[in-house]
Design an enzyme around this catalytic site. Structure first.
Site, PDB file in Angstrom:
ATOM      1  N   ARG A  89      50.231  20.869  28.202  1.00 30.92           N
ATOM      2  CA  ARG A  89      48.866  20.761  28.728  1.00 30.92           C
ATOM      3  C   ARG A  89      48.681  21.466  30.070  1.00 30.92           C
ATOM      4  O   ARG A  89      47.789  21.144  30.844  1.00 30.92           O
ATOM      5  CB  ARG A  89      48.439  19.293  28.840  1.00 30.92           C
ATOM      6  CG  ARG A  89      48.350  18.596  27.494  1.00 30.92           C
ATOM      7  CD  ARG A  89      47.642  17.260  27.602  1.00 30.92           C
ATOM      8  NE  ARG A  89      47.513  16.659  26.277  1.00 30.92           N
ATOM      9  CZ  ARG A  89      48.409  15.836  25.734  1.00 30.92           C
ATOM     10  NH1 ARG A  89      49.508  15.523  26.411  1.00 30.92           N
ATOM     11  NH2 ARG A  89      48.221  15.336  24.542  1.00 30.92           N
ATOM     12  N   LYS A 116      39.639  33.201  32.172  1.00 29.87           N
ATOM     13  CA  LYS A 116      39.530  33.230  30.722  1.00 29.87           C
ATOM     14  C   LYS A 116      40.861  33.676  30.119  1.00 29.87           C
ATOM     15  O   LYS A 116      41.447  34.672  30.551  1.00 29.87           O
ATOM     16  CB  LYS A 116      38.438  34.199  30.266  1.00 29.87           C
ATOM     17  CG  LYS A 116      37.039  33.641  30.330  1.00 29.87           C
ATOM     18  CD  LYS A 116      36.075  34.632  29.689  1.00 29.87           C
ATOM     19  CE  LYS A 116      34.658  34.100  29.654  1.00 29.87           C
ATOM     20  NZ  LYS A 116      33.730  35.054  29.006  1.00 29.87           N
ATOM     21  N   GLU A 134      34.368  48.746  33.422  1.00 30.75           N
ATOM     22  CA  GLU A 134      34.088  47.369  33.838  1.00 30.75           C
ATOM     23  C   GLU A 134      33.590  47.313  35.283  1.00 30.75           C
ATOM     24  O   GLU A 134      32.731  46.497  35.619  1.00 30.75           O
ATOM     25  CB  GLU A 134      35.336  46.497  33.672  1.00 30.75           C
ATOM     26  CG  GLU A 134      35.692  46.174  32.226  1.00 30.75           C
ATOM     27  CD  GLU A 134      34.752  45.172  31.577  1.00 30.75           C
ATOM     28  OE1 GLU A 134      33.887  44.603  32.278  1.00 30.75           O
ATOM     29  OE2 GLU A 134      34.875  44.947  30.354  1.00 30.75           O
ATOM     30  N   LYS A 175      32.735  39.488  40.616  1.00 36.22           N
ATOM     31  CA  LYS A 175      33.114  38.558  39.555  1.00 36.22           C
ATOM     32  C   LYS A 175      33.469  37.192  40.133  1.00 36.22           C
ATOM     33  O   LYS A 175      33.134  36.155  39.551  1.00 36.22           O
ATOM     34  CB  LYS A 175      34.274  39.119  38.741  1.00 36.22           C
ATOM     35  CG  LYS A 175      34.570  38.268  37.522  1.00 36.22           C
ATOM     36  CD  LYS A 175      35.434  38.950  36.500  1.00 36.22           C
ATOM     37  CE  LYS A 175      35.565  38.079  35.259  1.00 36.22           C
ATOM     38  NZ  LYS A 175      36.430  38.692  34.232  1.00 36.22           N
ATOM     39  N   GLU A 229      30.968  29.385  31.950  1.00 33.86           N
ATOM     40  CA  GLU A 229      30.011  30.260  31.274  1.00 33.86           C
ATOM     41  C   GLU A 229      28.873  29.497  30.596  1.00 33.86           C
ATOM     42  O   GLU A 229      28.563  29.706  29.424  1.00 33.86           O
ATOM     43  CB  GLU A 229      30.732  31.145  30.243  1.00 33.86           C
ATOM     44  CG  GLU A 229      29.942  32.398  29.869  1.00 33.86           C
ATOM     45  CD  GLU A 229      30.731  33.344  28.976  1.00 33.86           C
ATOM     46  OE1 GLU A 229      30.453  33.363  27.779  1.00 33.86           O
ATOM     47  OE2 GLU A 229      31.619  34.046  29.495  1.00 33.86           O
ATOM     48  N   ARG A 289      27.370  33.078  34.435  1.00 33.43           N
ATOM     49  CA  ARG A 289      28.534  33.884  34.059  1.00 33.43           C
ATOM     50  C   ARG A 289      28.300  34.714  32.796  1.00 33.43           C
ATOM     51  O   ARG A 289      28.984  35.701  32.540  1.00 33.43           O
ATOM     52  CB  ARG A 289      29.766  32.979  33.875  1.00 33.43           C
ATOM     53  CG  ARG A 289      31.037  33.772  33.613  1.00 33.43           C
ATOM     54  CD  ARG A 289      32.291  32.934  33.689  1.00 33.43           C
ATOM     55  NE  ARG A 289      33.459  33.748  33.399  1.00 33.43           N
ATOM     56  CZ  ARG A 289      34.717  33.368  33.588  1.00 33.43           C
ATOM     57  NH1 ARG A 289      34.973  32.157  34.062  1.00 33.43           N
ATOM     58  NH2 ARG A 289      35.718  34.167  33.296  1.00 33.43           N
ATOM     59  N   ASN A 301      28.808  39.474  30.238  1.00 30.44           N
ATOM     60  CA  ASN A 301      28.950  39.915  28.852  1.00 30.44           C
ATOM     61  C   ASN A 301      28.059  41.111  28.520  1.00 30.44           C
ATOM     62  O   ASN A 301      27.992  41.514  27.342  1.00 30.44           O
ATOM     63  CB  ASN A 301      28.622  38.761  27.893  1.00 30.44           C
ATOM     64  CG  ASN A 301      29.672  37.673  27.949  1.00 30.44           C
ATOM     65  OD1 ASN A 301      30.866  37.943  28.008  1.00 30.44           O
ATOM     66  ND2 ASN A 301      29.225  36.422  27.938  1.00 30.44           N
ATOM     67  N   HIS A 330      29.109  43.677  25.908  1.00 30.61           N
ATOM     68  CA  HIS A 330      30.228  43.124  25.155  1.00 30.61           C
ATOM     69  C   HIS A 330      29.852  42.632  23.757  1.00 30.61           C
ATOM     70  O   HIS A 330      30.743  42.429  22.933  1.00 30.61           O
ATOM     71  CB  HIS A 330      30.882  41.985  25.940  1.00 30.61           C
ATOM     72  CG  HIS A 330      31.734  42.458  27.074  1.00 30.61           C
ATOM     73  ND1 HIS A 330      31.233  43.216  28.106  1.00 30.61           N
ATOM     74  CD2 HIS A 330      33.062  42.298  27.321  1.00 30.61           C
ATOM     75  CE1 HIS A 330      32.224  43.482  28.954  1.00 30.61           C
ATOM     76  NE2 HIS A 330      33.333  42.951  28.492  1.00 30.61           N
ATOM     77  N   HIS A 344      32.504  44.379  21.626  1.00 25.42           N
ATOM     78  CA  HIS A 344      33.560  43.647  20.926  1.00 25.42           C
ATOM     79  C   HIS A 344      33.533  43.927  19.427  1.00 25.42           C
ATOM     80  O   HIS A 344      34.586  44.027  18.779  1.00 25.42           O
ATOM     81  CB  HIS A 344      33.427  42.154  21.182  1.00 25.42           C
ATOM     82  CG  HIS A 344      34.028  41.717  22.476  1.00 25.42           C
ATOM     83  ND1 HIS A 344      33.827  40.464  23.007  1.00 25.42           N
ATOM     84  CD2 HIS A 344      34.851  42.362  23.346  1.00 25.42           C
ATOM     85  CE1 HIS A 344      34.477  40.360  24.156  1.00 25.42           C
ATOM     86  NE2 HIS A 344      35.095  41.493  24.380  1.00 25.42           N
ATOM     87  N   HIS A 359      39.510  49.170  24.873  1.00 27.15           N
ATOM     88  CA  HIS A 359      38.499  48.165  25.215  1.00 27.15           C
ATOM     89  C   HIS A 359      37.386  48.754  26.080  1.00 27.15           C
ATOM     90  O   HIS A 359      36.201  48.581  25.783  1.00 27.15           O
ATOM     91  CB  HIS A 359      39.159  46.998  25.947  1.00 27.15           C
ATOM     92  CG  HIS A 359      38.188  45.975  26.437  1.00 27.15           C
ATOM     93  ND1 HIS A 359      37.563  45.077  25.597  1.00 27.15           N
ATOM     94  CD2 HIS A 359      37.712  45.712  27.687  1.00 27.15           C
ATOM     95  CE1 HIS A 359      36.745  44.310  26.295  1.00 27.15           C
ATOM     96  NE2 HIS A 359      36.817  44.667  27.564  1.00 27.15           N
TER      97      HIS A 359
END
Length: 285
Positions: A56, A78, A120, A162, A172, A176, A180, A183, A187, A204
């Site tokens: 955990r 993330k 980015e 960021k 998010e 936030r 994206n 994206h 993606h 990417h």
């Protein structure tokens, strides 16, 4: 402990997590021990995810070695792995104890990887700060050639942007989401190229640059974004990125992949669009 990950093989990410967990278990890592990741975004994401689920959560330190990882994936917490259904559909939010970025790593990268990181950085300026957008537009060649102080200033400013966004909305839920931009389509395009094992690999940053162009043009129709500004974004990316042409069949396949995007809400495809430079709009269906 050194792990070699092939970012080109998206279905092996789960095996990489299993490999890390096996080492942690074999060596009886405790919750106060630390896993250190040295590598690009895939390495950081997989290592961070393994750190978050082992007992955990154990300590995690990220040392990103690519420009893309230094300005994006290493900041914000993330973590995730890719599946055959799309990018980063399995993951967690898990903040590293420390992130160390050293620009000397960047000198070992091919130019194509530097350009992907620049995509980015450019995105952060589009969604957050006009002044930074102007700086990038004026100094793109110096940044891409890793000239001081331009590359350092770009990395620091991009991380600051960021950081500000994540501190206000770590999970998010609202703000936030602006990160994206580009994206949703990006993606889907990246997943399509990986899934169909194209001879020409699409990185990417390259996929996200195409996504930003497409979503900028959608912004002109939906949010009143000025067409000339969308054209400027396209010209910027066309100047540095390879041109990619899609056949009609490929377009339909990419659009179908949009339905698997993790940002979707109630079955509707979710976009981040632009009203203006530094004025993004979230949750456009």
């Amino acid at each position: 402990i050194t792990f070699l990950f092939n970012a080109n093989e998206k279905n092996k990410n789960q095996k990489n997590v299993d490999k890390i967990l096996a080492v942690l278990l074999k060596n009886n890592f405790q919750r106060n021990d630390c896993l250190i990741s040295v590598g690009g975004g895939i390495t950081g994401d997989v290592s961070g995810f393994a750190s978050s689920i082992y007992k955990r959560g154990i300590n995690f330190v990220n040392i990103p070695t690519t420009l893309l990882a230094q300005v994006d994936s290493s900041i914000g917490g993330k973590t995730g792995i890719n599946t055959s259904f799309g990018k980063n559909l399995i993951g967690s939010f898990y903040q590293p104890k420390l992130v160390i970025s050293d620009i000397d790593f960047l000198k070992t990268l091919p130019k194509r990887e530097i350009i992907c990181g620049y995509a980015e950085i450019f995105k952060h300026s589009l969604i957050f700060e006009k002044k930074f957008f102007s700086f990038l537009d004026k100094n793109a060649n110096e940044i891409l050639n890793l000239k001081s102080p331009f590359i350092e200033k770009s990395i620091v400013k991009s991380c600051e942007i960021k950081k500000k966004i994540v501190e206000l909305d770590e999970k998010e839920k609202s703000l936030r989401k602006i990160l994206n931009f580009g994206h949703t389509f990006g993606h889907a395009i990246e997943s399509y190229f990986l899934e169909h094992k194209h001879k020409k690999r699409l990185l990417h940053g390259e996929a996200i640059s195409i996504g930003m162009i497409l979503e900028a043009y959608i912004s002109t129709q939906v949010c009143g974004f000025h067409f000339d500004k969308a054209l400027d974004i396209k010209k910027t990316f066309n100047k540095y990125f390879p041109k990619v042409m899609f056949k009609s069949k490929e377009k339909h396949s990419i659009i179908s992949l949009l339905s698997h995007d993790k940002k979707n809400d109630r079955g509707k495809i979710n976009f981040v669009l632009l009203e203006d430079i530094s004025k993004p709009v979230i949750d456009i269906n």
